[in-house]
Motif scaffolding. Sequence first.
Motif, PDB file in Angstrom:
ATOM      1  N   TRP A 105       0.846  -1.190   0.000  1.00 48.89           N
ATOM      2  CA  TRP A 105       0.000   0.000   0.000  1.00 48.89           C
ATOM      3  C   TRP A 105       0.877   1.234   0.000  1.00 48.89           C
ATOM      4  N   GLU A 106       0.820   1.977  -1.078  1.00 44.80           N
ATOM      5  CA  GLU A 106       1.710   3.127  -1.206  1.00 44.80           C
ATOM      6  C   GLU A 106       1.391   4.227  -0.201  1.00 44.80           C
ATOM      7  N   ARG A 141       2.105  -2.907  -6.284  1.00 45.30           N
ATOM      8  CA  ARG A 141       1.908  -1.641  -5.575  1.00 45.30           C
ATOM      9  C   ARG A 141       0.478  -1.168  -5.730  1.00 45.30           C
ATOM     10  N   LEU A 142      -0.146  -0.890  -4.597  1.00 44.28           N
ATOM     11  CA  LEU A 142      -1.551  -0.506  -4.614  1.00 44.28           C
ATOM     12  C   LEU A 142      -1.728   0.962  -4.239  1.00 44.28           C
ATOM     13  N   ARG A 143      -2.672   1.569  -4.922  1.00 45.81           N
ATOM     14  CA  ARG A 143      -3.029   2.952  -4.623  1.00 45.81           C
ATOM     15  C   ARG A 143      -4.510   2.961  -4.298  1.00 45.81           C
ATOM     16  N   ARG A 144      -4.863   3.578  -3.184  1.00 45.46           N
ATOM     17  CA  ARG A 144      -6.260   3.646  -2.793  1.00 45.46           C
ATOM     18  C   ARG A 144      -7.080   4.331  -3.884  1.00 45.46           C
ATOM     19  N   LYS A 145      -8.208   3.761  -4.162  1.00 42.64           N
ATOM     20  CA  LYS A 145      -9.059   4.328  -5.212  1.00 42.64           C
ATOM     21  C   LYS A 145      -9.504   5.734  -4.851  1.00 42.64           C
TER      22      LYS A 145
ATOM     23  N   PRO B 127      -6.594  -6.991  -6.916  1.00 42.81           N
ATOM     24  CA  PRO B 127      -6.389  -6.025  -5.837  1.00 42.81           C
ATOM     25  C   PRO B 127      -7.663  -5.909  -5.011  1.00 42.81           C
ATOM     26  N   ALA B 129     -10.905  -4.354  -3.332  1.00 43.35           N
ATOM     27  CA  ALA B 129     -11.908  -3.592  -4.073  1.00 43.35           C
ATOM     28  C   ALA B 129     -11.612  -2.092  -4.121  1.00 43.35           C
ATOM     29  N   ASP B 130     -11.056  -1.566  -3.030  1.00 44.83           N
ATOM     30  CA  ASP B 130     -10.858  -0.123  -2.983  1.00 44.83           C
ATOM     31  C   ASP B 130      -9.490   0.308  -3.482  1.00 44.83           C
ATOM     32  N   ALA B 131      -8.831  -0.556  -4.231  1.00 43.20           N
ATOM     33  CA  ALA B 131      -7.477  -0.222  -4.659  1.00 43.20           C
ATOM     34  C   ALA B 131      -7.269  -0.432  -6.152  1.00 43.20           C
ATOM     35  N   ASP B 132      -6.360   0.372  -6.682  1.00 40.08           N
ATOM     36  CA  ASP B 132      -5.908   0.174  -8.052  1.00 40.08           C
ATOM     37  C   ASP B 132      -4.446  -0.243  -8.012  1.00 40.08           C
ATOM     38  N   ILE B 133      -4.061  -0.999  -9.025  1.00 38.60           N
ATOM     39  CA  ILE B 133      -2.657  -1.379  -9.104  1.00 38.60           C
ATOM     40  C   ILE B 133      -1.864  -0.228  -9.703  1.00 38.60           C
ATOM     41  N   ALA B 134      -0.949   0.294  -8.922  1.00 39.47           N
ATOM     42  CA  ALA B 134      -0.128   1.402  -9.403  1.00 39.47           C
ATOM     43  C   ALA B 134       0.966   0.878 -10.326  1.00 39.47           C
ATOM     44  N   ARG B 135       1.563  -0.211  -9.920  1.00 41.79           N
ATOM     45  CA  ARG B 135       2.562  -0.857 -10.749  1.00 41.79           C
ATOM     46  C   ARG B 135       2.935  -2.199 -10.149  1.00 41.79           C
ATOM     47  N   VAL B 136       3.548  -3.028 -10.954  1.00 49.14           N
ATOM     48  CA  VAL B 136       3.963  -4.347 -10.502  1.00 49.14           C
ATOM     49  C   VAL B 136       5.465  -4.475 -10.709  1.00 49.14           C
TER      50      VAL B 136
END
Lengths: 147, 147
Positions: A105-106, A141-145, B127, B129-136
């Motif tokens: 979680w970034e 790497r995850l970014r909160r929506k 990911p 539900a409340d997250a987007d993948i920023a990068r892998v």
Amino acid sequence: MSEKPATHPDLSRERALRWLGGAGLRPTRQRLALAELLVGDGRDRHVTAEWLFAACRNQGETVSLATVYNTLRAFSEAGLVREITVDGSGSYFDTRTDDHPHFYWEDTAELADAPTSDLEIARLPAPPADADIARVDVVIRLRRKGA
Amino acid sequence: MSEKPATHPDLSRERALRWLGGAGLRPTRQRLALAELLVGDGRDRHVTAEWLFAACRNQGETVSLATVYNTLRAFSEAGLVREITVDGSGSYFDTRTDDHPHFYWEDTAELADAPTSDLEIARLPAPPADADIARVDVVIRLRRKGA
DNA sequence: ATTAATGCAAACGATTTGCAATGGG
DNA sequence: CCCATTGCAAATCGTTTGCATTAAT
């Protein structure tokens, strides 16, 4: 604030003891305390040195920060934990020591296991002829929506 | 010791200029020098701040280490490079900014691109539900055979 | 007893920052 | 000219180390 142990205290201690013993590490008071925090309840954990240091003190145990660092390195070299660095500032120690993907979680800088079963690497780049793959680190790497 | 430029000097300068311009960054003398070292020959590069600092000085350019760090951060924030941390000590800056796997040589601490075409991730953990993948980030750690 | 583990404080290496000097647009 | 960028030196942060003390076997 919660003083309730997650599992039976004796079992936790027992587990920690076996964990250390299995690696041939002397069960000193501080190692035992740290080990209990790491594997006492049998769940996998991702901790930083600072977190473990704080957690240990919260239990009323006395440990120095240097010892936490040294101990984590010892655990790491003994193969009890795996060190993971995801961004420059500080590393994490994972009680699960096989190759498996992580969520990061970034915003909160938290590291967690990603469901292993859902990752499938069909083809991995072949290593150069004179090399073996020591391990493969996958960090999602995850970014909160809506951040 | 080799003073031979890898490509036509004017072309290198030209590329660096366009690279900076495209990101809206002022082409100062030091930024231009660093940019040339990074993208002057069109090849992808993985550098540390220290390496870039040394390389720059070798060209006879005067830059301070602080400026190298600040500039790399600026490049990073502008999306010109991607920062990669593989182990605690120091980060790398990759001129290629899309998701792609890396080889990491544990003995020499060198980072290199792994052939992209050979990596295939069939299923990625979904990911939360409340997250987007920023990068892998995929880092394949290599150990020299018979070491 | 012998040897390893601990704690402190100082040392460290990578990176950042405050602030005055400099230099592009 | 004005504001961004630079350079230096000092500050910071995470981590390691030297060394005298303490605890395991």
